[in-house]
Structures are given as structure tokens and as C-alpha cells.
Write a protein that holds these residues in place. Sequence first.
Motif, PDB file in Angstrom:
ATOM      1  N   VAL A   1      -7.363   4.767   0.498  1.00 48.74           N
ATOM      2  CA  VAL A   1      -8.557   4.584  -0.332  1.00 48.74           C
ATOM      3  C   VAL A   1      -9.814   4.796   0.508  1.00 48.74           C
ATOM      4  O   VAL A   1     -10.762   5.481   0.088  1.00 48.74           O
ATOM      5  CB  VAL A   1      -8.558   3.192  -0.979  1.00 48.74           C
ATOM      6  N   TRP A   2      -9.836   4.202   1.707  1.00 47.72           N
ATOM      7  CA  TRP A   2     -11.001   4.383   2.574  1.00 47.72           C
ATOM      8  C   TRP A   2     -11.209   5.851   2.919  1.00 47.72           C
ATOM      9  O   TRP A   2     -12.331   6.356   2.933  1.00 47.72           O
ATOM     10  CB  TRP A   2     -10.827   3.577   3.866  1.00 47.72           C
TER      11      TRP A   2
ATOM     12  N   THR B   1      -8.377  -3.384   1.549  1.00 46.48           N
ATOM     13  CA  THR B   1      -8.286  -2.068   0.910  1.00 46.48           C
ATOM     14  C   THR B   1      -7.430  -1.161   1.772  1.00 46.48           C
ATOM     15  O   THR B   1      -7.534  -1.186   3.003  1.00 46.48           O
ATOM     16  CB  THR B   1      -9.691  -1.458   0.750  1.00 46.48           C
TER      17      THR B   1
ATOM     18  N   THR C   1      -9.497  -5.540   5.655  1.00 42.41           N
ATOM     19  CA  THR C   1     -10.508  -5.140   4.669  1.00 42.41           C
ATOM     20  C   THR C   1     -10.077  -5.403   3.230  1.00 42.41           C
ATOM     21  O   THR C   1     -10.909  -5.364   2.320  1.00 42.41           O
ATOM     22  CB  THR C   1     -10.844  -3.643   4.795  1.00 42.41           C
TER      23      THR C   1
ATOM     24  N   ASP D   1       0.861  -1.193   0.000  1.00 41.72           N
ATOM     25  CA  ASP D   1       0.000   0.000   0.000  1.00 41.72           C
ATOM     26  C   ASP D   1       0.891   1.235   0.000  1.00 41.72           C
ATOM     27  O   ASP D   1       0.993   1.950   1.003  1.00 41.72           O
ATOM     28  CB  ASP D   1      -0.911  -0.028   1.237  1.00 41.72           C
TER      29      ASP D   1
ATOM     30  N   LEU E   1      -5.540  -2.699   6.050  1.00 44.39           N
ATOM     31  CA  LEU E   1      -5.245  -3.404   4.802  1.00 44.39           C
ATOM     32  C   LEU E   1      -5.493  -4.896   4.951  1.00 44.39           C
ATOM     33  O   LEU E   1      -6.125  -5.530   4.082  1.00 44.39           O
ATOM     34  CB  LEU E   1      -3.788  -3.140   4.402  1.00 44.39           C
TER      35      LEU E   1
END
Length: 332
Positions: free
Chosen positions: A184-185, A180, A178, A153, A175
Motif C-alpha cells: 500500500v505504501w 499499513t 505503521t 498482508d 506493517l
Amino acid sequence: MAAAEQAGNPPCVIIAGPTASGKSALALGLAGALGGTIINADAMQSYRDLRILTARPTAAEEQEVPHLLYGYRAAADLGTVASWRVDALAAAAAATRGGRVPILCGGTGMYLTAFTAGLAEIPDPGPGARAEARSLLADMGPAALHARLAARDPDTAARLRPSDGQRIARAWEILAGTGTGLTVWQARPALPPAPYRMFAILLDPPRPALRAAIEARFETMLAQGAVEEVRALLGQGLDPALPLMRAHGVPELAGCVRGDISLVEAARRAITETAAYTKRQATWFRHHNLAPSTYARTISARIGESEQYMEYILPDLRNFLQRPVDASQHGA
């Protein structure tokens, strides 16, 4: 929230600034003068175990005016920004319903902006991801975990200091839990700002004055029993990666308790680390808009006796508080 959009909302006062700048003294004075309730916005002061070392208000000060969200978390609590925001919204709403002015006071910038500007809604990554992140941080150290995060990430890793173990571990658990990345969140639609019109006061004292205040305060903490507080905390056998275990002064005094370093050396290191942290705090506050409104004042001094600043700040604050309020905006 723009000033025009805040017009019908009830008032709220924000007092921010680096550690030892005098926020608590100013909040106490203003709360007494305005009929306010002080709401803690400092991550470490939310824990009950270290009243002395985190410079929480004294029992006498807490009796003088209402104080909320001080010493209400157990040491084993991770204490997320999101959970504090829920508690702070409820505390502010209760103060407003009781006819008092909510006064948020603290030096944790992420707490304050979560309240004033909103917060990204991030799913709970789950206990497995949290345990994995804590284990990796303990085994690898923050720099190595930061490098591993950067490989998976890079956008989030680029925003974090390699030495900031707590935030690196948080990014890893998001990360891992989830799938993600945290960046991004955070870019997705956020929870809204608190429904208040806000008057922000930022204390921005000169570095020499702040350093002197840090040194004097740490000497007072030692005289009041800070070493015994840390000894009791260590006796709980807590995970060393927990936020409270890394509070300023804890690692240094823990080394003294274990016999690894002298008390003099522990104090020197704690003062140096705290001073470095206040520099990062001051930089953060200068680059973030605490209250997205026109009601903001910066005091370029350290508040020693809050009464010295009442004449300066109270007229503007009283004008601010006298504006009409839409009762439907008081919150639940």
C-alpha cells in the motif's frame, strides 16, 4: 522520467549487472577516461567490515579515481534503500558540482531503481517494530514469518520469496510499525527520480562464464584473508539477522570458523549460493528499466579487462555527455 524531460539535466552513468560480471573494472576504466566519480550501488560493499568478501575496490583503485559510498557503514547499520538514496543523491550532486561524471556502479537493483525511478516515501516504523521483526525472524525463520505476514498482508507476502528473510522482516516491521502494508505504501506518490539524464550499461554475461568467474574470485578471496575477515566479524557479537551477517560467504565461512564444516565445503556452498543469487539478479535486471530513457546498452559478456570494451562504448557515451546541460539542474 522520459528522455525529453531529462534533456536539460546533467549526465549520470549507471553500470549494473550480476555479481562478478565485471562492473567495477568497467566503472574504473570509464571513470578514468571520462573524468568520473564512482558511486557505490551495492548494498554489501557499503559496509566497511568485509572489503575482501564483498569484493570492494582496492585501496589502489580508490586512489586512481574518486570512489564514494564504499565502506562507509558500520556492520550494525541496517542500511535501508531510502538512506542509501539520500546518500547517493548527495554524492552525485557533489561529483557534478566538481565537474565530474557520476558513475553509479552496483548489483543491488532496488538501490539503482530508487535513484533512477524514484522511491515510495515510507514512514520510519520505529525501533520497536524493527526489534519485533528481527526477533520473529530469528525465532520462527523466514518461511514461518512469511506465512504470518501472508495472513495479515497477503498482497505484500505474495511478492516475496518465503526464503527471503531480510525482505520479509522489513515488510513485517512496516506493517507492525505503521499499521499499513508495504504494498500500500509503495503504491502511494513517490519521491521523484534523481534529476539526471542517465546512460545505463547492463552487463549480462553467459551463465558458464559467470560461474567460472565466481569460482575464481572466491579462491582469490580465500587467499587474501576472507576467513580472517569473517572471524573478526563474528567477534563483534552482532545480531545474526543483520544484512551484513548474511552477505554471500559469511554464513558458510562462519560455519568453517566454528568448526561445523570444512573450508572446502564452505567454499562449495558459498559459490553455489552466489551463483544462484546472480541468476536472480540477472532476471531482475531483465525485467526492470534501469534508466527510463533511450540511453541504454546491454553487453552480453563478462567484463574482464575493461579496456576491451572502451572502443565499443566510449563513442556513444561521449556523444551523450556532450549534450547541453542546464546548470540549474545540478542538485543541492
